[in-house]
Design an enzyme around this catalytic site. Structure first.
Site, PDB file in Angstrom:
ATOM      1  N   PRO A   1       0.803  -1.229   0.000  1.00 34.55           N
ATOM      2  CA  PRO A   1       0.000   0.000   0.000  1.00 34.55           C
ATOM      3  C   PRO A   1       0.832   1.274   0.000  1.00 34.55           C
ATOM      4  O   PRO A   1       0.273   2.375   0.077  1.00 34.55           O
ATOM      5  CB  PRO A   1      -0.768  -0.117   1.325  1.00 34.55           C
ATOM      6  CG  PRO A   1       0.201  -0.803   2.233  1.00 34.55           C
ATOM      7  CD  PRO A   1       0.973  -1.770   1.363  1.00 34.55           C
ATOM      8  N   GLU A   2       2.162   1.164  -0.113  1.00 38.71           N
ATOM      9  CA  GLU A   2       2.999   2.354   0.055  1.00 38.71           C
ATOM     10  C   GLU A   2       2.697   3.463  -0.949  1.00 38.71           C
ATOM     11  O   GLU A   2       2.647   4.647  -0.581  1.00 38.71           O
ATOM     12  CB  GLU A   2       4.486   1.963  -0.032  1.00 38.71           C
ATOM     13  CG  GLU A   2       5.023   1.251   1.191  1.00 38.71           C
ATOM     14  CD  GLU A   2       4.845  -0.246   1.137  1.00 38.71           C
ATOM     15  OE1 GLU A   2       5.495  -0.936   1.936  1.00 38.71           O
ATOM     16  OE2 GLU A   2       4.051  -0.724   0.296  1.00 38.71           O
ATOM     17  N   VAL A   3       2.541   3.112  -2.218  1.00 39.23           N
ATOM     18  CA  VAL A   3       2.284   4.155  -3.220  1.00 39.23           C
ATOM     19  C   VAL A   3       0.969   4.869  -2.910  1.00 39.23           C
ATOM     20  O   VAL A   3       0.868   6.095  -3.048  1.00 39.23           O
ATOM     21  CB  VAL A   3       2.291   3.550  -4.638  1.00 39.23           C
ATOM     22  CG1 VAL A   3       1.789   4.556  -5.665  1.00 39.23           C
ATOM     23  CG2 VAL A   3       3.706   3.096  -5.004  1.00 39.23           C
TER      24      VAL A   3
ATOM     25  N   ASN B   1      -0.095   5.370  -0.021  1.00 37.38           N
ATOM     26  CA  ASN B   1       0.234   6.244   1.111  1.00 37.38           C
ATOM     27  C   ASN B   1       1.041   7.461   0.702  1.00 37.38           C
ATOM     28  O   ASN B   1       1.173   8.406   1.489  1.00 37.38           O
ATOM     29  CB  ASN B   1       1.027   5.460   2.164  1.00 37.38           C
ATOM     30  CG  ASN B   1       0.178   4.452   2.897  1.00 37.38           C
ATOM     31  OD1 ASN B   1      -1.034   4.567   2.961  1.00 37.38           O
ATOM     32  ND2 ASN B   1       0.824   3.439   3.461  1.00 37.38           N
TER      33      ASN B   1
ATOM     34  N   TRP C   1       4.336   7.113  -1.034  1.00 39.11           N
ATOM     35  CA  TRP C   1       5.773   6.913  -1.171  1.00 39.11           C
ATOM     36  C   TRP C   1       6.107   5.560  -1.791  1.00 39.11           C
ATOM     37  O   TRP C   1       5.300   4.634  -1.787  1.00 39.11           O
ATOM     38  CB  TRP C   1       6.482   7.042   0.174  1.00 39.11           C
ATOM     39  CG  TRP C   1       5.970   6.129   1.257  1.00 39.11           C
ATOM     40  CD1 TRP C   1       6.203   4.791   1.398  1.00 39.11           C
ATOM     41  CD2 TRP C   1       5.135   6.496   2.357  1.00 39.11           C
ATOM     42  NE1 TRP C   1       5.573   4.300   2.520  1.00 39.11           N
ATOM     43  CE2 TRP C   1       4.913   5.327   3.131  1.00 39.11           C
ATOM     44  CE3 TRP C   1       4.562   7.704   2.793  1.00 39.11           C
ATOM     45  CZ2 TRP C   1       4.136   5.331   4.291  1.00 39.11           C
ATOM     46  CZ3 TRP C   1       3.793   7.704   3.944  1.00 39.11           C
ATOM     47  CH2 TRP C   1       3.579   6.535   4.682  1.00 39.11           C
TER      48      TRP C   1
END
Length: 247
Positions: free
Chosen positions: A128-130, A132, A134
């Site tokens: 899920p970072e992108v 979020n 980043w």
């Protein structure tokens, strides 16, 4: 926060922080580093299983722990996490991930840094970072080694979670088990590996190290720089602010 159990020549290392979904905080990572080092140095251990205490393998970085830190401090923590994950490739003994429940963010990446991945069919895998704001700051070389650059990019964009059977199809995982049986399957694999001549197991791992982890340190440094840039964006700041403990 880290459980260690030895049966025969197999050492089972458990991320044991269920109240925080086994998030990769500082103490967890120190404990994991120590456990991996001890297993590597123990002549009675032939193979290692890495798993998480129920209900999940790992939810990734502990954003509550990181939320109040500076970008430099966050990058420092993630760099230490990256170095610990990279040691798996350089160990002489096979490390098998047993993944149940979910593997999110850094938990996803930590699993694919292992030599073999066993997933339960119902496991939810997601980066899920992108979303979020980043780029994942470490371990992407391990994902590329498993699935190739194009699929790794698609998974990193994290458009939707995948379940265990899809993880198996893509190459994120090597074996699938029924829900609740991933650990038993991983133990069976490690028991078989630990029964092989240890020198040949070690030299095989050493030979393929270049294919599994080539350029990993440089790739992690590049990802860390991009992560730091991303953390200045409005989307990233909004995510971090949600997890920052207010005084």
């Amino acid at each position: 926060m880290i459980g260690i159990e030895k049966t025969g020549r197999v050492c089972v290392i458990t991320l044991d922080r269920p109240k925080r979904r086994n998030a990769l905080g500082e103490e967890v990572m120190k404990g994991l580093a120590a456990a991996l080092r001890a297993a590597e140095q123990d002549p009675d251990v032939g193979a290692v299983v890495l798993t998480g205490a129920p209900p999940a393998f790992c939810a990734g970085s502990d954003l509550k722990e990181l939320g109040g830190q500076s970008i430099a401090a966050m990058c420092g923590h993630e760099a230490e996490t990256a170095a610990i994950a990279r040691t798996i490739a350089y160990m002489s003994k096979p490390v098998v991930a047993a993944v149940e429940g979910y593997a999110l963010g850094g938990g996803f990446i930590l699993a694919v840094c292992c030599d073999i991945v066993v997933t339960a069919r119902g496991t939810r895998w997601h980066l899920p970072e992108v979303q979020n704001g980043w780029l994942p700051p470490w371990g992407l070389q391990a994902l590329v080694a498993r699935v190739g650059g194009v699929k790794a990019r698609l998974l990193t964009w994290g458009g939707e979670p995948i379940l265990g059977d899809e993880a198996l199809r893509l190459g994120v995982a090597d074996y699938a088990a029924e829900d609740g049986a991933a650990l038993d399957r991983a133990k069976a694999l490690t028991t078989a590996l630990a029964a092989l001549p240890a020198n040949a197991v070690a030299t095989t791992k050493r030979f393929f190290e270049a294919f599994a982890a080539a350029d990993a340190e440089r790739a992690d440094m590049q990802a860390s720089r991009l992560f730091a840039e991303d953390c200045l964006s409005p989307a990233a700041r909004a995510t971090i602010d949600r997890f920052t403990v207010k005084s």
